[in-house]
Scaffold this active site. Sequence first.
Site, PDB file in Angstrom:
ATOM      1  N   TYR A 142      -8.145  -9.862  -6.134  1.00 15.62           N
ATOM      2  CA  TYR A 142      -7.147  -9.238  -5.259  1.00 15.62           C
ATOM      3  C   TYR A 142      -5.778  -9.892  -5.489  1.00 15.62           C
ATOM      4  O   TYR A 142      -4.778  -9.208  -5.758  1.00 15.62           O
ATOM      5  CB  TYR A 142      -7.577  -9.378  -3.790  1.00 15.62           C
ATOM      6  CG  TYR A 142      -6.454  -9.147  -2.810  1.00 15.62           C
ATOM      7  CD1 TYR A 142      -5.883  -7.892  -2.673  1.00 15.62           C
ATOM      8  CD2 TYR A 142      -5.955 -10.202  -2.037  1.00 15.62           C
ATOM      9  CE1 TYR A 142      -4.829  -7.685  -1.786  1.00 15.62           C
ATOM     10  CE2 TYR A 142      -4.915  -9.995  -1.147  1.00 15.62           C
ATOM     11  CZ  TYR A 142      -4.344  -8.745  -1.029  1.00 15.62           C
ATOM     12  OH  TYR A 142      -3.303  -8.546  -0.167  1.00 15.62           O
ATOM     13  N   ASN A 171      -0.388 -14.459   6.843  1.00 14.12           N
ATOM     14  CA  ASN A 171      -1.359 -13.644   7.598  1.00 14.12           C
ATOM     15  C   ASN A 171      -0.662 -12.763   8.626  1.00 14.12           C
ATOM     16  O   ASN A 171      -0.178 -13.266   9.646  1.00 14.12           O
ATOM     17  CB  ASN A 171      -2.365 -14.551   8.313  1.00 14.12           C
ATOM     18  CG  ASN A 171      -3.280 -15.234   7.324  1.00 14.12           C
ATOM     19  OD1 ASN A 171      -2.826 -15.957   6.448  1.00 14.12           O
ATOM     20  ND2 ASN A 171      -4.561 -14.984   7.432  1.00 14.12           N
TER      21      ASN A 171
HETATM   22  N1  LIG Z   1      -2.607  -7.630   6.524  1.00 17.37           N
HETATM   23  C1  LIG Z   1      -2.305  -8.794   5.959  1.00 17.37           C
HETATM   24  O1  LIG Z   1      -2.448  -9.864   6.562  1.00 17.37           O
HETATM   25  C2  LIG Z   1      -1.739  -8.828   4.560  1.00 17.37           C
HETATM   26  C3  LIG Z   1      -1.425 -10.079   3.989  1.00 17.37           C
HETATM   27  C4  LIG Z   1      -0.883 -10.099   2.705  1.00 17.37           C
HETATM   28  C5  LIG Z   1      -0.657  -8.920   2.025  1.00 17.37           C
HETATM   29  N2  LIG Z   1      -0.997  -7.735   2.584  1.00 17.37           N
HETATM   30  C6  LIG Z   1      -0.740  -6.495   1.851  1.00 17.37           C
HETATM   31  O2  LIG Z   1      -0.002  -5.629   2.685  1.00 17.37           O
HETATM   32  C7  LIG Z   1      -0.358  -4.273   2.431  1.00 17.37           C
HETATM   33  C8  LIG Z   1      -0.747  -3.607   3.731  1.00 17.37           C
HETATM   34  O3  LIG Z   1      -1.849  -4.314   4.304  1.00 17.37           O
HETATM   35  P1  LIG Z   1      -2.579  -3.722   5.594  1.00 17.37           P
HETATM   36  O4  LIG Z   1      -3.242  -4.840   6.272  1.00 17.37           O
HETATM   37  O5  LIG Z   1      -1.619  -2.871   6.304  1.00 17.37           O
HETATM   38  O6  LIG Z   1      -3.690  -2.818   4.889  1.00 17.37           O
HETATM   39  P2  LIG Z   1      -4.285  -1.420   5.383  1.00 17.37           P
HETATM   40  O7  LIG Z   1      -5.598  -1.274   4.675  1.00 17.37           O
HETATM   41  O8  LIG Z   1      -4.256  -1.333   6.849  1.00 17.37           O
HETATM   42  O9  LIG Z   1      -3.247  -0.368   4.808  1.00 17.37           O
HETATM   43  C9  LIG Z   1      -3.273   0.084   3.465  1.00 17.37           C
HETATM   44  C10 LIG Z   1      -2.923   1.570   3.470  1.00 17.37           C
HETATM   45  O10 LIG Z   1      -2.880   2.037   2.127  1.00 17.37           O
HETATM   46  C11 LIG Z   1      -3.616   3.255   2.018  1.00 17.37           C
HETATM   47  N3  LIG Z   1      -4.125   3.334   0.633  1.00 17.37           N
HETATM   48  C12 LIG Z   1      -4.986   2.484   0.024  1.00 17.37           C
HETATM   49  N4  LIG Z   1      -5.220   2.896  -1.237  1.00 17.37           N
HETATM   50  C13 LIG Z   1      -4.455   4.007  -1.447  1.00 17.37           C
HETATM   51  C14 LIG Z   1      -4.258   4.877  -2.555  1.00 17.37           C
HETATM   52  N5  LIG Z   1      -4.925   4.706  -3.705  1.00 17.37           N
HETATM   53  N6  LIG Z   1      -3.406   5.902  -2.416  1.00 17.37           N
HETATM   54  C15 LIG Z   1      -2.746   6.114  -1.237  1.00 17.37           C
HETATM   55  N7  LIG Z   1      -2.908   5.333  -0.158  1.00 17.37           N
HETATM   56  C16 LIG Z   1      -3.754   4.283  -0.252  1.00 17.37           C
HETATM   57  C17 LIG Z   1      -4.726   3.124   3.048  1.00 17.37           C
HETATM   58  O11 LIG Z   1      -5.273   4.360   3.467  1.00 17.37           O
HETATM   59  C18 LIG Z   1      -3.979   2.407   4.190  1.00 17.37           C
HETATM   60  O12 LIG Z   1      -3.349   3.333   5.050  1.00 17.37           O
HETATM   61  C19 LIG Z   1      -1.470  -4.311   1.386  1.00 17.37           C
HETATM   62  O13 LIG Z   1      -0.872  -4.093   0.131  1.00 17.37           O
HETATM   63  C20 LIG Z   1      -1.995  -5.719   1.492  1.00 17.37           C
HETATM   64  O14 LIG Z   1      -2.539  -6.154   0.264  1.00 17.37           O
HETATM   65  C21 LIG Z   1      -1.526  -7.658   3.849  1.00 17.37           C
END
Ligand SMILES: NC(=O)c1ccc[n+]([C@@H]2O[C@H](COP(=O)([O-])OP(=O)(O)OC[C@H]3O[C@@H](n4cnc5c(N)ncnc54)[C@H](O)[C@@H]3O)[C@@H](O)[C@H]2O)c1
Length: 328
Positions: A142, A171
Amino acid sequence: MRYLVTGGAGFVGSHTVLALLDAGHEVVVLDNLSTGHRQAIPEGVAFHEVDLLDAAATSAVVAQGPWDGVLHFAALSLVGDSMRDPFHYLRQNYLTALNLVQSCVEHHVKKIVFSSTAALFGGPERSTPIPETAPTQPGSPYGESKLMIERVLYWADAVYGLRSACLRYFNAAGADPLGRAGEDHRPETHLIPLTIDAALGRRPALKLFGTDYPTRDGSCIRDYIHVTDLADAHIRALGQIDSRSVTYNIGNGQGYSNLEVIESVERVSGRKVPWEAAPRREGDPSLLVADSTTLRNETGWEPKFETLDRIVETALRWRETHPDGYGS
Ligand SMILES: NC(=O)c1ccc[n+]([C@@H]2O[C@H](COP(=O)([O-])OP(=O)(O)OC[C@H]3O[C@@H](n4cnc5c(N)ncnc54)[C@H](O)[C@@H]3O)[C@@H](O)[C@H]2O)c1
Protein backbone atom coordinates in the site's frame (compact mmCIF):
# COMPACT_ATOMS: atom_id res chain seq x y z
CA MET A 1 -13.64 27.82 -8.57
CA ARG A 2 -14.53 24.36 -9.90
CA TYR A 3 -12.91 21.17 -8.64
CA LEU A 4 -13.06 17.48 -9.56
CA VAL A 5 -12.79 15.17 -6.54
CA THR A 6 -12.05 11.47 -7.00
CA GLY A 7 -13.06 9.35 -4.00
CA GLY A 8 -15.41 12.11 -2.86
CA ALA A 9 -17.83 9.50 -1.46
CA GLY A 10 -15.17 8.25 0.97
CA PHE A 11 -14.17 9.43 4.43
CA VAL A 12 -11.55 12.12 3.76
CA GLY A 13 -12.92 12.96 0.31
CA SER A 14 -16.46 13.65 1.54
CA HIS A 15 -15.20 15.99 4.29
CA THR A 16 -13.05 17.83 1.75
CA VAL A 17 -16.08 18.15 -0.56
CA LEU A 18 -17.91 19.85 2.33
CA ALA A 19 -14.97 22.18 2.98
CA LEU A 20 -14.81 23.13 -0.72
CA LEU A 21 -18.57 23.79 -0.80
CA ASP A 22 -18.35 25.80 2.45
CA ALA A 23 -15.64 27.93 0.79
CA GLY A 24 -18.05 28.66 -2.10
CA HIS A 25 -16.53 26.37 -4.73
CA GLU A 26 -18.30 24.10 -7.22
CA VAL A 27 -17.49 20.40 -6.83
CA VAL A 28 -17.93 17.36 -9.06
CA VAL A 29 -17.34 13.88 -7.59
CA LEU A 30 -15.98 10.83 -9.41
CA ASP A 31 -16.23 7.59 -7.41
CA ASN A 32 -16.94 3.91 -8.05
CA LEU A 33 -18.58 3.52 -4.61
CA SER A 34 -16.40 0.47 -3.88
CA THR A 35 -15.76 1.66 -0.32
CA GLY A 36 -17.54 5.03 -0.40
CA HIS A 37 -21.22 5.86 0.09
CA ARG A 38 -23.60 7.62 -2.27
CA GLN A 39 -25.23 9.24 0.79
CA ALA A 40 -21.90 10.88 1.70
CA ILE A 41 -22.09 13.08 -1.39
CA PRO A 42 -24.06 16.22 -0.54
CA GLU A 43 -27.25 16.86 -2.44
CA GLY A 44 -26.76 19.01 -5.50
CA VAL A 45 -23.16 17.88 -6.11
CA ALA A 46 -22.73 16.36 -9.59
CA PHE A 47 -21.65 12.73 -9.35
CA HIS A 48 -20.08 10.35 -11.89
CA GLU A 49 -20.09 6.70 -10.89
CA VAL A 50 -16.89 5.76 -12.69
CA ASP A 51 -14.03 3.36 -11.96
CA LEU A 52 -10.67 5.03 -12.48
CA LEU A 53 -9.37 1.76 -13.91
CA ASP A 54 -11.53 2.58 -16.92
CA ALA A 55 -9.22 5.02 -18.72
CA ALA A 56 -11.78 6.08 -21.35
CA ALA A 57 -14.53 6.78 -18.78
CA THR A 58 -12.06 8.67 -16.59
CA SER A 59 -10.89 10.78 -19.51
CA ALA A 60 -14.53 11.51 -20.47
CA VAL A 61 -15.14 13.00 -17.01
CA VAL A 62 -11.88 14.96 -16.90
CA ALA A 63 -12.74 16.31 -20.36
CA GLN A 64 -15.76 18.07 -18.81
CA GLY A 65 -13.57 20.91 -17.53
CA PRO A 66 -12.32 23.49 -17.15
CA TRP A 67 -11.15 22.56 -13.64
CA ASP A 68 -9.27 24.81 -11.27
CA GLY A 69 -7.85 21.61 -9.81
CA VAL A 70 -8.33 17.89 -9.28
CA LEU A 71 -8.18 16.25 -5.84
CA HIS A 72 -7.35 12.55 -5.92
CA PHE A 73 -8.52 10.57 -2.87
CA ALA A 74 -9.67 7.35 -4.55
CA ALA A 75 -7.55 4.33 -3.63
CA LEU A 76 -7.48 1.00 -1.90
CA SER A 77 -6.04 1.76 1.51
CA LEU A 78 -6.00 -1.27 3.80
CA VAL A 79 -2.39 -2.00 4.74
CA GLY A 80 -3.17 -5.56 5.87
CA ASP A 81 -5.02 -6.41 2.64
CA SER A 82 -2.08 -5.09 0.66
CA MET A 83 0.24 -7.54 2.46
CA ARG A 84 -2.11 -10.41 1.51
CA ASP A 85 -2.60 -9.33 -2.11
CA PRO A 86 0.32 -7.05 -3.00
CA PHE A 87 0.03 -7.12 -6.79
CA HIS A 88 -3.65 -6.22 -6.68
CA TYR A 89 -2.84 -3.16 -4.55
CA LEU A 90 0.15 -2.11 -6.59
CA ARG A 91 -1.72 -2.51 -9.88
CA GLN A 92 -4.96 -0.91 -8.71
CA ASN A 93 -3.55 2.19 -7.01
CA TYR A 94 -0.86 2.79 -9.62
CA LEU A 95 -3.01 2.30 -12.71
CA THR A 96 -5.97 4.30 -11.41
CA ALA A 97 -3.67 7.22 -10.60
CA LEU A 98 -1.85 6.91 -13.91
CA ASN A 99 -5.15 7.01 -15.81
CA LEU A 100 -6.23 10.10 -13.90
CA VAL A 101 -2.92 11.94 -14.21
CA GLN A 102 -2.67 11.19 -17.93
CA SER A 103 -6.22 12.49 -18.43
CA CYS A 104 -5.32 15.63 -16.47
CA VAL A 105 -2.37 16.25 -18.78
CA GLU A 106 -4.47 15.55 -21.91
CA HIS A 107 -7.21 17.93 -20.79
CA HIS A 108 -4.87 20.70 -19.61
CA VAL A 109 -5.56 20.48 -15.86
CA LYS A 110 -2.94 22.59 -14.10
CA LYS A 111 -3.11 21.35 -10.48
CA ILE A 112 -3.67 18.09 -8.65
CA VAL A 113 -3.71 17.31 -4.93
CA PHE A 114 -2.92 13.72 -4.03
CA SER A 115 -3.68 11.73 -0.86
CA SER A 116 -0.34 10.23 0.05
CA THR A 117 0.44 8.61 3.37
CA ALA A 118 2.73 8.25 6.37
CA ALA A 119 2.95 4.58 5.33
CA LEU A 120 5.78 5.78 3.07
CA PHE A 121 7.87 5.96 6.20
CA GLY A 122 7.17 2.41 7.35
CA GLY A 123 10.00 0.00 7.94
CA PRO A 124 12.75 0.38 10.49
CA GLU A 125 12.40 2.53 13.58
CA ARG A 126 13.35 6.15 13.08
CA SER A 127 13.26 9.26 15.13
CA THR A 128 10.09 11.35 15.17
CA PRO A 129 8.55 13.81 14.43
CA ILE A 130 9.06 12.83 10.79
CA PRO A 131 9.83 15.65 8.31
CA GLU A 132 9.21 15.43 4.54
CA THR A 133 12.93 14.90 4.01
CA ALA A 134 13.04 11.64 5.99
CA PRO A 135 14.00 8.70 3.78
CA THR A 136 11.03 6.84 2.33
CA GLN A 137 10.94 3.11 2.91
CA PRO A 138 7.38 1.81 2.60
CA GLY A 139 6.60 -1.06 4.93
CA SER A 140 3.75 -2.38 2.76
CA PRO A 141 2.65 -2.62 -0.89
CA TYR A 142 0.00 0.00 0.00
CA GLY A 143 2.71 2.48 1.04
CA GLU A 144 4.79 1.49 -1.99
CA SER A 145 1.86 2.19 -4.34
CA LYS A 146 1.59 5.72 -2.93
CA LEU A 147 5.31 6.29 -3.42
CA MET A 148 4.97 5.12 -7.04
CA ILE A 149 2.19 7.68 -7.54
CA GLU A 150 4.33 10.45 -6.04
CA ARG A 151 6.90 9.57 -8.71
CA VAL A 152 4.25 9.67 -11.46
CA LEU A 153 3.37 13.16 -10.27
CA TYR A 154 7.03 14.17 -10.22
CA TRP A 155 7.33 13.28 -13.93
CA ALA A 156 3.96 14.83 -14.81
CA ASP A 157 5.34 18.11 -13.47
CA ALA A 158 8.86 17.71 -14.92
CA VAL A 159 7.63 16.88 -18.43
CA TYR A 160 4.19 18.53 -18.69
CA GLY A 161 4.13 21.19 -15.93
CA LEU A 162 1.19 19.58 -14.04
CA ARG A 163 1.71 20.97 -10.51
CA SER A 164 0.92 18.72 -7.60
CA ALA A 165 0.65 18.69 -3.83
CA CYS A 166 1.45 15.30 -2.30
CA LEU A 167 -0.15 15.34 1.15
CA ARG A 168 1.21 12.60 3.37
CA TYR A 169 -1.49 12.13 5.97
CA PHE A 170 -0.82 10.46 9.26
CA ASN A 171 -4.01 9.09 10.93
CA ALA A 172 -7.18 10.83 9.78
CA ALA A 173 -9.93 10.75 12.41
CA GLY A 174 -13.03 12.51 13.74
CA ALA A 175 -16.14 13.67 11.94
CA ASP A 176 -17.64 16.86 10.56
CA PRO A 177 -18.34 19.06 13.63
CA LEU A 178 -21.74 19.98 12.14
CA GLY A 179 -22.63 16.28 11.86
CA ARG A 180 -22.95 16.32 8.07
CA ALA A 181 -20.45 13.49 7.49
CA GLY A 182 -18.46 10.90 9.40
CA GLU A 183 -16.30 7.81 9.18
CA ASP A 184 -17.90 4.62 7.82
CA HIS A 185 -15.25 2.25 6.49
CA ARG A 186 -16.36 -1.33 5.85
CA PRO A 187 -14.53 -3.13 7.25
CA GLU A 188 -13.44 -0.55 9.81
CA THR A 189 -9.77 -0.89 10.70
CA HIS A 190 -9.12 2.49 12.32
CA LEU A 191 -8.57 2.60 16.06
CA ILE A 192 -10.82 5.50 17.10
CA PRO A 193 -14.09 4.23 15.50
CA LEU A 194 -13.29 0.68 16.67
CA THR A 195 -12.73 1.91 20.23
CA ILE A 196 -15.93 3.97 20.16
CA ASP A 197 -17.92 0.99 18.90
CA ALA A 198 -16.46 -1.19 21.67
CA ALA A 199 -17.47 1.47 24.23
CA LEU A 200 -20.99 1.63 22.78
CA GLY A 201 -21.27 -2.17 22.96
CA ARG A 202 -21.53 -2.42 19.19
CA ARG A 203 -18.61 -4.85 18.90
CA PRO A 204 -16.81 -7.29 21.16
CA ALA A 205 -13.73 -6.32 23.19
CA LEU A 206 -11.22 -4.20 21.30
CA LYS A 207 -8.01 -6.04 20.38
CA LEU A 208 -4.96 -4.02 21.34
CA PHE A 209 -2.18 -5.18 19.02
CA GLY A 210 1.11 -5.05 20.92
CA THR A 211 1.60 -3.98 24.51
CA ASP A 212 5.39 -4.45 24.58
CA TYR A 213 6.56 -1.67 22.27
CA PRO A 214 9.40 0.58 23.51
CA THR A 215 6.94 3.45 24.19
CA ARG A 216 5.78 5.19 27.39
CA ASP A 217 3.04 2.62 28.05
CA GLY A 218 4.01 -0.25 25.73
CA SER A 219 1.34 0.46 23.06
CA CYS A 220 1.95 2.02 19.62
CA ILE A 221 1.96 5.79 19.29
CA ARG A 222 0.23 7.49 16.34
CA ASP A 223 -0.52 11.04 15.22
CA TYR A 224 -4.28 11.70 14.83
CA ILE A 225 -5.36 14.55 12.63
CA HIS A 226 -8.96 15.72 12.50
CA VAL A 227 -10.49 15.14 9.08
CA THR A 228 -11.76 18.76 8.93
CA ASP A 229 -8.23 20.05 9.57
CA LEU A 230 -7.07 17.70 6.84
CA ALA A 231 -9.71 19.06 4.46
CA ASP A 232 -8.52 22.61 5.22
CA ALA A 233 -4.94 21.57 4.39
CA HIS A 234 -6.11 20.48 0.90
CA ILE A 235 -7.63 23.87 0.19
CA ARG A 236 -4.51 25.64 1.40
CA ALA A 237 -2.29 23.31 -0.63
CA LEU A 238 -4.24 24.22 -3.79
CA GLY A 239 -3.19 27.81 -3.20
CA GLN A 240 0.50 26.84 -3.08
CA ILE A 241 0.90 25.07 -6.39
CA ASP A 242 0.43 27.72 -9.04
CA SER A 243 4.09 27.63 -9.99
CA ARG A 244 5.67 24.64 -8.21
CA SER A 245 4.83 21.27 -6.76
CA VAL A 246 4.97 20.57 -3.03
CA THR A 247 5.03 17.67 -0.58
CA TYR A 248 3.68 18.12 2.93
CA ASN A 249 3.47 15.82 5.93
CA ILE A 250 0.17 16.39 7.73
CA GLY A 251 -0.40 15.52 11.34
CA ASN A 252 -1.11 17.13 14.66
CA GLY A 253 2.51 16.77 15.72
CA GLN A 254 1.41 15.07 18.92
CA GLY A 255 1.57 11.37 19.41
CA TYR A 256 -1.07 9.46 21.35
CA SER A 257 -0.64 5.86 22.39
CA ASN A 258 -3.31 3.24 21.73
CA LEU A 259 -3.95 3.08 25.47
CA GLU A 260 -4.37 6.87 25.55
CA VAL A 261 -6.98 6.56 22.79
CA ILE A 262 -8.89 4.07 24.97
CA GLU A 263 -8.64 6.47 27.93
CA SER A 264 -9.86 9.38 25.80
CA VAL A 265 -12.89 7.43 24.55
CA GLU A 266 -13.70 6.42 28.14
CA ARG A 267 -13.38 10.04 29.31
CA VAL A 268 -15.47 11.52 26.49
CA SER A 269 -18.17 8.81 26.40
CA GLY A 270 -18.34 8.13 30.12
CA ARG A 271 -18.27 4.38 29.31
CA LYS A 272 -15.71 1.62 29.86
CA VAL A 273 -13.95 0.28 26.77
CA PRO A 274 -13.66 -3.51 26.93
CA TRP A 275 -10.25 -4.47 25.48
CA GLU A 276 -7.80 -7.35 25.41
CA ALA A 277 -4.11 -7.52 24.63
CA ALA A 278 -3.17 -9.20 21.33
CA PRO A 279 0.23 -9.87 19.73
CA ARG A 280 1.93 -7.16 17.66
CA ARG A 281 0.85 -6.91 14.01
CA GLU A 282 3.55 -7.38 11.40
CA GLY A 283 4.84 -4.11 10.00
CA ASP A 284 3.38 -1.80 12.70
CA PRO A 285 6.10 0.70 13.68
CA SER A 286 6.06 1.68 17.37
CA LEU A 287 5.98 5.44 16.79
CA LEU A 288 4.69 7.60 13.89
CA VAL A 289 4.38 11.33 14.50
CA ALA A 290 4.39 14.02 11.80
CA ASP A 291 6.53 17.10 11.55
CA SER A 292 4.12 19.43 9.71
CA THR A 293 6.31 22.52 10.05
CA THR A 294 6.59 23.01 6.28
CA LEU A 295 2.80 23.02 5.79
CA ARG A 296 2.35 25.38 8.76
CA ASN A 297 5.09 27.79 7.64
CA GLU A 298 4.17 27.88 3.96
CA THR A 299 0.36 28.01 4.23
CA GLY A 300 -0.44 29.27 7.73
CA TRP A 301 -2.32 26.01 8.40
CA GLU A 302 -3.00 25.18 12.05
CA PRO A 303 -5.03 22.24 13.31
CA LYS A 304 -8.16 23.48 15.06
CA PHE A 305 -8.86 20.14 16.72
CA GLU A 306 -5.66 19.95 18.71
CA THR A 307 -6.51 17.50 21.44
CA LEU A 308 -7.41 13.88 21.11
CA ASP A 309 -10.55 14.42 23.22
CA ARG A 310 -11.86 17.02 20.73
CA ILE A 311 -11.28 14.60 17.84
CA VAL A 312 -12.93 11.72 19.72
CA GLU A 313 -15.89 13.96 20.68
CA THR A 314 -16.83 14.59 17.03
CA ALA A 315 -16.34 10.92 16.08
CA LEU A 316 -18.47 9.78 19.03
CA ARG A 317 -21.26 12.20 18.19
CA TRP A 318 -21.33 10.86 14.60
CA ARG A 319 -21.47 7.21 15.78
CA GLU A 320 -24.21 8.01 18.30
CA THR A 321 -26.34 9.85 15.77
CA HIS A 322 -25.55 7.43 12.89
CA PRO A 323 -25.39 3.98 14.52
CA ASP A 324 -25.51 2.37 11.06
CA GLY A 325 -23.16 4.90 9.49
CA TYR A 326 -24.53 5.79 6.06
CA GLY A 327 -26.96 2.87 6.25
CA SER A 328 -26.89 -0.44 4.46
N1 LIG B 1 -7.99 7.59 6.37
C1 LIG B 1 -6.71 7.73 6.69
O1 LIG B 1 -6.33 7.75 7.87
C2 LIG B 1 -5.67 7.89 5.61
C3 LIG B 1 -4.32 8.03 5.98
C4 LIG B 1 -3.37 8.20 4.97
C5 LIG B 1 -3.76 8.24 3.65
N2 LIG B 1 -5.06 8.06 3.32
C6 LIG B 1 -5.46 8.11 1.91
O2 LIG B 1 -6.50 9.04 1.77
C7 LIG B 1 -7.41 8.63 0.75
C8 LIG B 1 -8.81 8.61 1.30
O3 LIG B 1 -8.86 7.71 2.41
P1 LIG B 1 -10.27 7.36 3.07
O4 LIG B 1 -10.01 6.91 4.44
O5 LIG B 1 -11.18 8.48 2.81
O6 LIG B 1 -10.69 6.10 2.19
P2 LIG B 1 -12.15 5.66 1.72
O7 LIG B 1 -12.04 4.20 1.38
O8 LIG B 1 -13.16 6.09 2.70
O9 LIG B 1 -12.36 6.50 0.39
C9 LIG B 1 -11.83 6.11 -0.86
C10 LIG B 1 -12.87 6.44 -1.93
O10 LIG B 1 -12.34 6.12 -3.21
C11 LIG B 1 -13.30 5.38 -3.96
N3 LIG B 1 -12.56 4.51 -4.89
C12 LIG B 1 -11.69 3.52 -4.58
N4 LIG B 1 -11.22 2.94 -5.71
C13 LIG B 1 -11.77 3.62 -6.76
C14 LIG B 1 -11.65 3.51 -8.17
N5 LIG B 1 -10.91 2.55 -8.74
N6 LIG B 1 -12.35 4.37 -8.93
C15 LIG B 1 -13.14 5.32 -8.37
N7 LIG B 1 -13.30 5.46 -7.05
C16 LIG B 1 -12.62 4.62 -6.24
C17 LIG B 1 -14.08 4.59 -2.91
O11 LIG B 1 -15.36 4.18 -3.34
C18 LIG B 1 -14.15 5.62 -1.77
O12 LIG B 1 -15.27 6.46 -1.91
C19 LIG B 1 -6.90 7.28 0.25
O13 LIG B 1 -6.14 7.51 -0.91
C20 LIG B 1 -6.03 6.80 1.38
O14 LIG B 1 -5.01 5.94 0.92
C21 LIG B 1 -6.04 7.90 4.27
